[in-house]
Design a protein around this motif. Structure first.
Motif, PDB file in Angstrom:
ATOM      1  N   LEU A 134       0.841  -1.187   0.000  1.00 35.44           N
ATOM      2  CA  LEU A 134       0.000   0.000   0.000  1.00 35.44           C
ATOM      3  C   LEU A 134       0.881   1.242   0.000  1.00 35.44           C
ATOM      4  CD1 LEU A 134      -2.985   0.852   0.143  1.00 35.44           C
ATOM      5  CD2 LEU A 134      -2.749   0.916   2.626  1.00 35.44           C
ATOM      6  N   GLY A 135       0.623   2.138  -0.919  1.00 42.33           N
ATOM      7  CA  GLY A 135       1.426   3.360  -1.034  1.00 42.33           C
ATOM      8  C   GLY A 135       0.629   4.484  -1.661  1.00 42.33           C
ATOM      9  N   ARG A 136       1.299   5.555  -1.983  1.00 45.18           N
ATOM     10  CA  ARG A 136       0.666   6.722  -2.596  1.00 45.18           C
ATOM     11  C   ARG A 136       0.566   6.559  -4.102  1.00 45.18           C
ATOM     12  NH1 ARG A 136      -2.227   9.831   0.504  1.00 45.18           N
ATOM     13  NH2 ARG A 136      -1.126  11.303   1.778  1.00 45.18           N
ATOM     14  N   SER A 137      -0.511   7.087  -4.668  1.00 45.59           N
ATOM     15  CA  SER A 137      -0.648   7.107  -6.118  1.00 45.59           C
ATOM     16  C   SER A 137       0.403   8.051  -6.698  1.00 45.59           C
ATOM     17  CB  SER A 137      -2.052   7.574  -6.513  1.00 45.59           C
ATOM     18  OG  SER A 137      -2.248   8.914  -6.115  1.00 45.59           O
ATOM     19  N   ALA A 138       0.656   7.953  -7.973  1.00 45.24           N
ATOM     20  CA  ALA A 138       1.650   8.812  -8.618  1.00 45.24           C
ATOM     21  C   ALA A 138       1.305  10.284  -8.444  1.00 45.24           C
ATOM     22  CB  ALA A 138       1.758   8.467 -10.095  1.00 45.24           C
ATOM     23  N   GLU A 139       0.022  10.592  -8.400  1.00 47.59           N
ATOM     24  CA  GLU A 139      -0.422  11.969  -8.202  1.00 47.59           C
ATOM     25  C   GLU A 139      -0.294  12.384  -6.744  1.00 47.59           C
ATOM     26  OE1 GLU A 139      -2.444   9.558  -9.605  1.00 47.59           O
ATOM     27  OE2 GLU A 139      -1.954  10.077 -11.675  1.00 47.59           O
ATOM     28  N   GLY A 140      -0.180  11.402  -5.851  1.00 53.42           N
ATOM     29  CA  GLY A 140      -0.023  11.666  -4.431  1.00 53.42           C
ATOM     30  C   GLY A 140      -1.297  11.993  -3.688  1.00 53.42           C
ATOM     31  N   ASP A 141      -2.443  11.833  -4.347  1.00 51.89           N
ATOM     32  CA  ASP A 141      -3.702  12.244  -3.730  1.00 51.89           C
ATOM     33  C   ASP A 141      -4.479  11.115  -3.045  1.00 51.89           C
ATOM     34  OD1 ASP A 141      -4.258  11.018  -6.130  1.00 51.89           O
ATOM     35  OD2 ASP A 141      -5.857  12.394  -6.694  1.00 51.89           O
ATOM     36  N   LYS A 142      -4.041   9.853  -3.200  1.00 55.28           N
ATOM     37  CA  LYS A 142      -4.754   8.757  -2.545  1.00 55.28           C
ATOM     38  C   LYS A 142      -3.823   7.584  -2.311  1.00 55.28           C
ATOM     39  CE  LYS A 142      -6.708   7.738  -7.029  1.00 55.28           C
ATOM     40  NZ  LYS A 142      -7.920   7.631  -7.776  1.00 55.28           N
ATOM     41  N   GLN A 143      -4.263   6.683  -1.430  1.00 55.45           N
ATOM     42  CA  GLN A 143      -3.507   5.466  -1.172  1.00 55.45           C
ATOM     43  C   GLN A 143      -4.008   4.362  -2.088  1.00 55.45           C
ATOM     44  OE1 GLN A 143      -3.019   4.342   2.930  1.00 55.45           O
ATOM     45  NE2 GLN A 143      -1.262   5.709   2.898  1.00 55.45           N
ATOM     46  N   VAL A 144      -3.061   3.651  -2.674  1.00 50.34           N
ATOM     47  CA  VAL A 144      -3.385   2.588  -3.625  1.00 50.34           C
ATOM     48  C   VAL A 144      -2.433   1.415  -3.408  1.00 50.34           C
ATOM     49  CG1 VAL A 144      -4.295   4.161  -5.385  1.00 50.34           C
ATOM     50  CG2 VAL A 144      -1.864   3.595  -5.369  1.00 50.34           C
ATOM     51  N   TYR A 145      -2.828   0.260  -3.893  1.00 49.51           N
ATOM     52  CA  TYR A 145      -1.927  -0.880  -3.896  1.00 49.51           C
ATOM     53  C   TYR A 145      -1.015  -0.766  -5.108  1.00 49.51           C
ATOM     54  CZ  TYR A 145      -4.467  -3.136  -0.150  1.00 49.51           C
ATOM     55  OH  TYR A 145      -5.022  -3.441   1.059  1.00 49.51           O
ATOM     56  N   LEU A 146       0.260  -1.072  -4.907  1.00 49.06           N
ATOM     57  CA  LEU A 146       1.253  -0.905  -5.954  1.00 49.06           C
ATOM     58  C   LEU A 146       1.756  -2.227  -6.526  1.00 49.06           C
ATOM     59  CD1 LEU A 146       3.336   1.908  -4.209  1.00 49.06           C
ATOM     60  CD2 LEU A 146       1.565   2.175  -5.959  1.00 49.06           C
ATOM     61  N   HIS A 147       1.457  -3.340  -5.864  1.00 46.59           N
ATOM     62  CA  HIS A 147       2.011  -4.627  -6.262  1.00 46.59           C
ATOM     63  C   HIS A 147       0.886  -5.672  -6.347  1.00 46.59           C
ATOM     64  CE1 HIS A 147       4.987  -8.106  -5.136  1.00 46.59           C
ATOM     65  NE2 HIS A 147       4.581  -8.181  -6.372  1.00 46.59           N
ATOM     66  N   LEU A 148       0.901  -6.462  -7.407  1.00 47.81           N
ATOM     67  CA  LEU A 148      -0.039  -7.565  -7.559  1.00 47.81           C
ATOM     68  C   LEU A 148       0.751  -8.821  -7.914  1.00 47.81           C
ATOM     69  CD1 LEU A 148      -2.976  -8.664  -7.825  1.00 47.81           C
ATOM     70  CD2 LEU A 148      -2.799  -8.119 -10.262  1.00 47.81           C
ATOM     71  N   ALA A 149       0.577  -9.877  -7.130  1.00 41.32           N
ATOM     72  CA  ALA A 149       1.232 -11.154  -7.399  1.00 41.32           C
ATOM     73  C   ALA A 149       0.186 -12.263  -7.379  1.00 41.32           C
ATOM     74  CB  ALA A 149       2.310 -11.434  -6.352  1.00 41.32           C
ATOM     75  N   LEU A 150       0.003 -12.903  -8.523  1.00 39.07           N
ATOM     76  CA  LEU A 150      -0.964 -13.997  -8.653  1.00 39.07           C
ATOM     77  C   LEU A 150      -0.321 -15.169  -9.397  1.00 39.07           C
ATOM     78  CD1 LEU A 150      -4.113 -11.900  -9.643  1.00 39.07           C
ATOM     79  CD2 LEU A 150      -3.647 -12.961  -7.439  1.00 39.07           C
ATOM     80  N   PRO A 151       0.647 -15.835  -8.777  1.00 44.78           N
ATOM     81  CA  PRO A 151       1.286 -16.969  -9.455  1.00 44.78           C
ATOM     82  C   PRO A 151       0.434 -18.228  -9.376  1.00 44.78           C
ATOM     83  CG  PRO A 151       2.253 -16.644  -7.293  1.00 44.78           C
ATOM     84  CD  PRO A 151       1.252 -15.534  -7.491  1.00 44.78           C
ATOM     85  N   GLY A 152       0.308 -18.907 -10.510  1.00 40.45           N
ATOM     86  CA  GLY A 152      -0.345 -20.211 -10.516  1.00 40.45           C
ATOM     87  C   GLY A 152      -1.832 -20.203 -10.250  1.00 40.45           C
ATOM     88  N   TYR A 153      -2.550 -19.212 -10.708  1.00 38.54           N
ATOM     89  CA  TYR A 153      -3.993 -19.142 -10.495  1.00 38.54           C
ATOM     90  C   TYR A 153      -4.794 -19.722 -11.654  1.00 38.54           C
ATOM     91  CZ  TYR A 153      -4.123 -16.417  -6.182  1.00 38.54           C
ATOM     92  OH  TYR A 153      -4.024 -16.020  -4.873  1.00 38.54           O
ATOM     93  N   GLY A 154      -4.126 -20.213 -12.675  1.00 41.61           N
ATOM     94  CA  GLY A 154      -4.832 -20.799 -13.811  1.00 41.61           C
ATOM     95  C   GLY A 154      -5.563 -19.768 -14.654  1.00 41.61           C
ATOM     96  N   MET A 155      -5.103 -18.541 -14.638  1.00 45.09           N
ATOM     97  CA  MET A 155      -5.794 -17.455 -15.352  1.00 45.09           C
ATOM     98  C   MET A 155      -5.601 -17.536 -16.859  1.00 45.09           C
ATOM     99  SD  MET A 155      -5.079 -14.133 -13.031  1.00 45.09           S
ATOM    100  CE  MET A 155      -3.330 -14.418 -12.994  1.00 45.09           C
TER     101      MET A 155
END
Length: 163
Positions: free
Chosen positions: A23-44
């Motif tokens: 969880l971190g700041r958006s590039a604009e700095g105006d809100k908190q957002v998740y910056l990382h997504l890891a979904l290994p092996g989900y069969g997507m």
């Protein structure tokens, strides 16, 4: 190495929620957002939901069923298809790192990646086509292990930051 299946191979909100972190700041700095997504092996097979996550800076989708082609099979009047492309990742202007290793992708960067993409891992895919990489000045690491890359030397040479 499938750890959890997405229903029908389609990425859903519950799966995304389980893979979000940092969880971190958006590039604009105006809100908190998740910056990382890891979904290994989900069969997507379908990641279209990722269009909604424009603030991600790091995406890891290894060991899935991502395939860069459209396959239609007719069997006893039933049909199924695999339609997967990485175009939803083109909606992530702040994406810096991408791992789509160990999938079934046929093309390298066949979506509109952000110009500031620094690291891309396409290793252990079925890459047959590599587009011109010369516009990706910030690309510092491109992993295409297990691919007969000598055939594609021309395209790699055009991305001078890799040498």
């Amino acid at each position: 190495m499938i750890t959890q299946m997405c229903p029908g191979g389609v990425l859903d909100e519950d799966s995304v929620a389980s893979g979000l972190s940092n969880l971190g700041r958006s590039a604009e700095g105006d809100k908190q957002v998740y910056l990382h997504l890891a979904l290994p092996g989900y069969g997507m097979k379908d990641i279209s939901l990722l269009c909604e996550f424009e603030h991600l800076q790091r995406v890891e989708l290894p060991f899935n069923e991502l395939a860069g082609e459209y396959i239609v099979q007719f069997y006893k009047l039933n049909y199924s298809w695999i339609l997967t492309d990485l175009s939803p990742l083109g909606h992530m202007p702040h994406l810096l790192e991408l791992d789509v290793s160990h999938n079934k992708l046929k093309s390298l960067l066949d979506f509109t990646p952000p110009k500031n993409l620094k690291v891309a891992d396409f290793s252990y895919n079925e890459i047959e086509e590599i587009s011109d990489l010369s516009a990706h000045h910030f690309l510092m690491s491109l992993n295409i292990d297990s691919i007969l890359w000598l055939k594609y030397y021309y395209w790699l040479f055009n991305c001078q930051c890799l040498f």
